[in-house]
Scaffold this active site. Structure first.
Site, PDB file in Angstrom:
ATOM      1  N   HIS A 110       0.661  -1.359  -0.032  1.00 21.11           N
ATOM      2  CA  HIS A 110      -0.106   0.144   0.096  1.00 21.11           C
ATOM      3  C   HIS A 110       0.958   1.241   0.010  1.00 21.11           C
ATOM      4  O   HIS A 110       1.784   1.316   0.728  1.00 21.11           O
ATOM      5  CB  HIS A 110      -0.874  -0.079   1.315  1.00 21.11           C
ATOM      6  CG  HIS A 110      -1.935   1.036   1.539  1.00 21.11           C
ATOM      7  ND1 HIS A 110      -1.893   1.764   2.515  1.00 21.11           N
ATOM      8  CD2 HIS A 110      -2.845   1.559   0.386  1.00 21.11           C
ATOM      9  CE1 HIS A 110      -3.127   2.658   2.186  1.00 21.11           C
ATOM     10  NE2 HIS A 110      -3.634   2.463   1.146  1.00 21.11           N
ATOM     11  N   GLU A 144       1.209  -0.326  -4.850  1.00 23.44           N
ATOM     12  CA  GLU A 144       0.000   0.536  -5.414  1.00 23.44           C
ATOM     13  C   GLU A 144       0.488   2.048  -4.710  1.00 23.44           C
ATOM     14  O   GLU A 144       1.271   2.112  -3.757  1.00 23.44           O
ATOM     15  CB  GLU A 144      -1.148   0.188  -4.419  1.00 23.44           C
ATOM     16  CG  GLU A 144      -2.469   1.116  -4.512  1.00 23.44           C
ATOM     17  CD  GLU A 144      -2.492   2.191  -3.617  1.00 23.44           C
ATOM     18  OE1 GLU A 144      -3.335   2.877  -3.606  1.00 23.44           O
ATOM     19  OE2 GLU A 144      -1.767   2.250  -2.703  1.00 23.44           O
ATOM     20  N   ASP A 169      -0.664   6.361  -5.276  1.00 22.08           N
ATOM     21  CA  ASP A 169      -1.399   7.661  -5.819  1.00 22.08           C
ATOM     22  C   ASP A 169      -0.722   8.593  -6.469  1.00 22.08           C
ATOM     23  O   ASP A 169       0.388   8.933  -6.432  1.00 22.08           O
ATOM     24  CB  ASP A 169      -1.978   8.039  -4.498  1.00 22.08           C
ATOM     25  CG  ASP A 169      -2.621   7.366  -3.541  1.00 22.08           C
ATOM     26  OD1 ASP A 169      -3.698   6.832  -3.709  1.00 22.08           O
ATOM     27  OD2 ASP A 169      -2.089   7.079  -2.538  1.00 22.08           O
ATOM     28  N   HIS A 175      -1.005  11.480  -2.011  1.00 20.33           N
ATOM     29  CA  HIS A 175      -2.095  10.906  -1.703  1.00 20.33           C
ATOM     30  C   HIS A 175      -3.143  12.147  -1.185  1.00 20.33           C
ATOM     31  O   HIS A 175      -4.311  12.266  -2.014  1.00 20.33           O
ATOM     32  CB  HIS A 175      -2.107  10.094  -0.343  1.00 20.33           C
ATOM     33  CG  HIS A 175      -3.551   9.555  -0.032  1.00 20.33           C
ATOM     34  ND1 HIS A 175      -4.273  10.412   1.079  1.00 20.33           N
ATOM     35  CD2 HIS A 175      -4.276   8.650  -0.224  1.00 20.33           C
ATOM     36  CE1 HIS A 175      -5.616   9.718   1.140  1.00 20.33           C
ATOM     37  NE2 HIS A 175      -5.539   8.898   0.218  1.00 20.33           N
ATOM     38  N   GLU A 225      -3.163   4.370  -8.635  1.00 23.28           N
ATOM     39  CA  GLU A 225      -4.678   5.148  -8.122  1.00 23.28           C
ATOM     40  C   GLU A 225      -4.522   6.499  -8.757  1.00 23.28           C
ATOM     41  O   GLU A 225      -3.782   7.255  -8.181  1.00 23.28           O
ATOM     42  CB  GLU A 225      -4.854   4.817  -6.811  1.00 23.28           C
ATOM     43  CG  GLU A 225      -6.142   5.365  -6.424  1.00 23.28           C
ATOM     44  CD  GLU A 225      -6.708   5.631  -5.149  1.00 23.28           C
ATOM     45  OE1 GLU A 225      -7.648   6.262  -4.639  1.00 23.28           O
ATOM     46  OE2 GLU A 225      -6.056   4.613  -4.378  1.00 23.28           O
TER      47      GLU A 225
END
Length: 248
Positions: free
Chosen positions: A15, A42, A44, A57, A117
């Site tokens: 994450h 993953e 952002d 993020h 993301e």
């Protein structure tokens, strides 16, 4: 054209690059994830005032950097000089914010699969989806494309138009009752949701339709194992140091 239905999902994504072991959305996180044997990460992505994609993020800079203000109102020249590591630990002092280009190069170097993301600032959903999709196609040319997900269906819609071959993931906290229609409208590959909002009827319907379900943020190995037994394809975790998380 829609992406092939056999995108090779790993069991665990680190994450925000490195989970709890590094500053989030950082190059250090990518290196730590790879060193621990993770197959996938993953992170952002948001646009700067110059329209460039950066890994961060929050819509504002204060929590994870020494900067101030909105990311979307901050030029590249300022973002390039921020300290994005000291908030985590002094050992990471001077850690820079990575651009999407830098993150892609490092993923390719380290052999990491990615879930990108799209994290648009409010009001920038469409342009962020388009820019990120186009850059992903360029930066991962010739290798396995990343999975691209977002809470913003508008961002996913523009990403789909900009790059029809991208595997997309629809991201919700709790999937809506019409999740299947929304997913089909985007020709999306996967459904992502909070682990504690997943019910078995949805999981059964997704499995019958061949739609992988991915859950966040799962930091307890016993919870992850229970989700896998129920039919969840992958989890996102901060606890990448837990024994058994390595997939290499």
């Amino acid at each position: 054209m829609a992406p092939a239905p056999d995108w090779p999902l790993p069991r665990v994504f680190a994450h925000r690059c490195g989970g709890a072991l590094a500053p989030e959305n950082s190059a250090s996180g990518l290196r730590i994830a790879a060193a621990l044997g993770m197959r996938a990460v993953e992170f952002d992505v948001m646009l700067s005032a110059d329209g460039s994609p950066w890994l961060i993020h929050d819509e504002t800079l204060e929590r994870t950097t020494n900067g101030r203000g909105r990311v979307c109102a901050t030029p590249d020249a300022v973002l390039r000089n921020l300290d994005a590591g000291s908030y985590r630990h002094r050992a990471f002092a001077g850690e820079p914010l990575p651009t999407l280009e830098a993150a892609a190069a490092l993923c390719r170097e380290l052999g990491l699969m990615a879930n990108v993301e799209i994290k648009p600032a409010s009001g920038f959903e469409a342009i962020t989806g388009e820019v990120v999709a186009r850059r992903v196609i360029e930066l991962w040319s010739g290798v396995q494309l990343p999975l691209v997900s977002s809470f913003s269906e508008l961002a996913l819609e523009t990403a789909r138009h900009a790059a029809p071959q991208l595997p997309l993931g629809c991201l919700w906290v709790r999937p809506p009752a019409d999740w299947r229609a929304r997913l089909d409208a985007l020709a999306a590959f996967s459904l992502h949701c909070a682990a504690d909002k997943l019910d078995d009827s949805l999981l059964c319907a997704a499995r019958a339709a061949g739609i992988p379900v991915l859950c966040y943020t799962v930091n307890d190995q016993s919870v992850a194992e229970a989700l896998f037994r129920r039919g969840v394809a992958s989890v996102f975790s901060d606890r990448i140091d837990v024994p058994g998380r390595s997939e290499k």
